[in-house]
Write an enzyme that holds these catalytic residues in place. Structure first.
Site, short mmCIF file in Angstrom:
data_model
loop_
_atom_site.label_atom_id
_atom_site.label_comp_id
_atom_site.label_asym_id
_atom_site.label_seq_id
_atom_site.Cartn_x
_atom_site.Cartn_y
_atom_site.Cartn_z
N GLY A 81 0.75 -1.25 0.00
CA GLY A 81 0.00 0.00 0.00
C GLY A 81 0.77 1.29 0.00
CG ASP A 120 -6.31 -12.23 -10.44
OD1 ASP A 120 -5.80 -11.29 -11.09
OD2 ASP A 120 -5.94 -13.41 -10.56
CE LYS A 184 7.48 -4.11 -9.74
NZ LYS A 184 7.45 -5.02 -8.57
#
Length: 239
Positions: A81, A120, A184
């Site tokens: 977080g 998910d 990323k």
């Protein structure tokens, strides 16, 4: 300015501390020793961030100003977080006026001003639930998602690249004009189709390796700035 941490004992612990545990595997002991001696880990604890990853986002923002003026932010792969902490601060998000939505399949402790979905991101219901949670058009979509590693470099790269592609498609579907997307990725070649799609939809696309990303790590970040908007794409198709 986001400065690199200075070695020392500002957190009450000296750098260079050794981990002594005969029952622990050597590789695990080395990882733990590196972790507790990492100056970014110590600085995160000192400044109240949940993870050292906070400084990756802050470094990228320092150079590319992606947080400036952001009113609503969606955080993908958010646990534990630290990026959501920053997002809530810059947007002024509160529990009464949520402006940050975060999603992860891992459990994540509650944060003030952040709507957390334990789900998910690849679940078909995730996009709609995120948009409901954030309460409006986001200016920024950030993703620190990475597939669980298998130890096989090529497999890990392909699985994480799939997450990048899904995140990019989501960003293009939901961002407001002028918005930004950060994800990323792993060194080893960004998929050509992904780069082409981002360059078609954003004004600037760059690879970034912040100093706070460990030198031996294969992680990098792909930043797409200045979303061109969906209307222009529609006109192009009509032409």
């Amino acid at each position: 300015m986001t400065k690199a941490p200075i070695a020392g004992n500002r957190t009450g612990r000296k750098l260079g501390q050794r981990v002594k545990n005969k029952k622990m595997k050597a590789s695990s002991r080395q990882w733990l020793q590196r972790h507790i001696n990492d100056p970014y880990v110590q600085r995160a604890q000192l400044e109240g961030y949940r993870a050292r990853a906070a400084f990756k986002l802050l470094e990228i923002d320092e150079k590319y100003h992606i947080l400036r003026g952001a009113r609503r932010i969606i955080d993908l792969g958010a646990a534990p977080g630290s990026w959501s902490q920053i997002a809530a601060k810059v947007t002024g998000s509160t529990d009464e006026d949520i402006r940050v939505a975060a999603i992860d399949f891992l459990e994540m402790a509650q944060l003030p001003g952040v709507k957390i979905l334990q789900l998910d991101f690849l679940d078909p219901s995730a996009p709609e639930k995120l948009m409901e949670a954030v309460g409006g058009t986001p200016d920024l979509v950030i993703s620190d998602m990475a597939a669980p590693t298998t130890g096989h470099h090529r497999t890990d790269h392909l699985r994480t690249m799939h997450l990048c592609e899904v995140a990019a498609h989501f960003a293009i579907e939901v961002l407001g004009e002028g918005g930004h997307f950060l994800t990323k990725t792993f060194q080893g070649g960004t998929e050509r189709d992904l780069l082409a799609m981002l360059k078609q939809n954003f004004r600037q696309v760059v690879h970034v390796k912040p100093n706070s990303s460990r030198a031996e790590s294969v992680e990098m970040f792909l930043l797409a700035k200045g979303f061109k908007g969906r209307k222009a794409e529609g006109h192009a198709e009509e032409a």
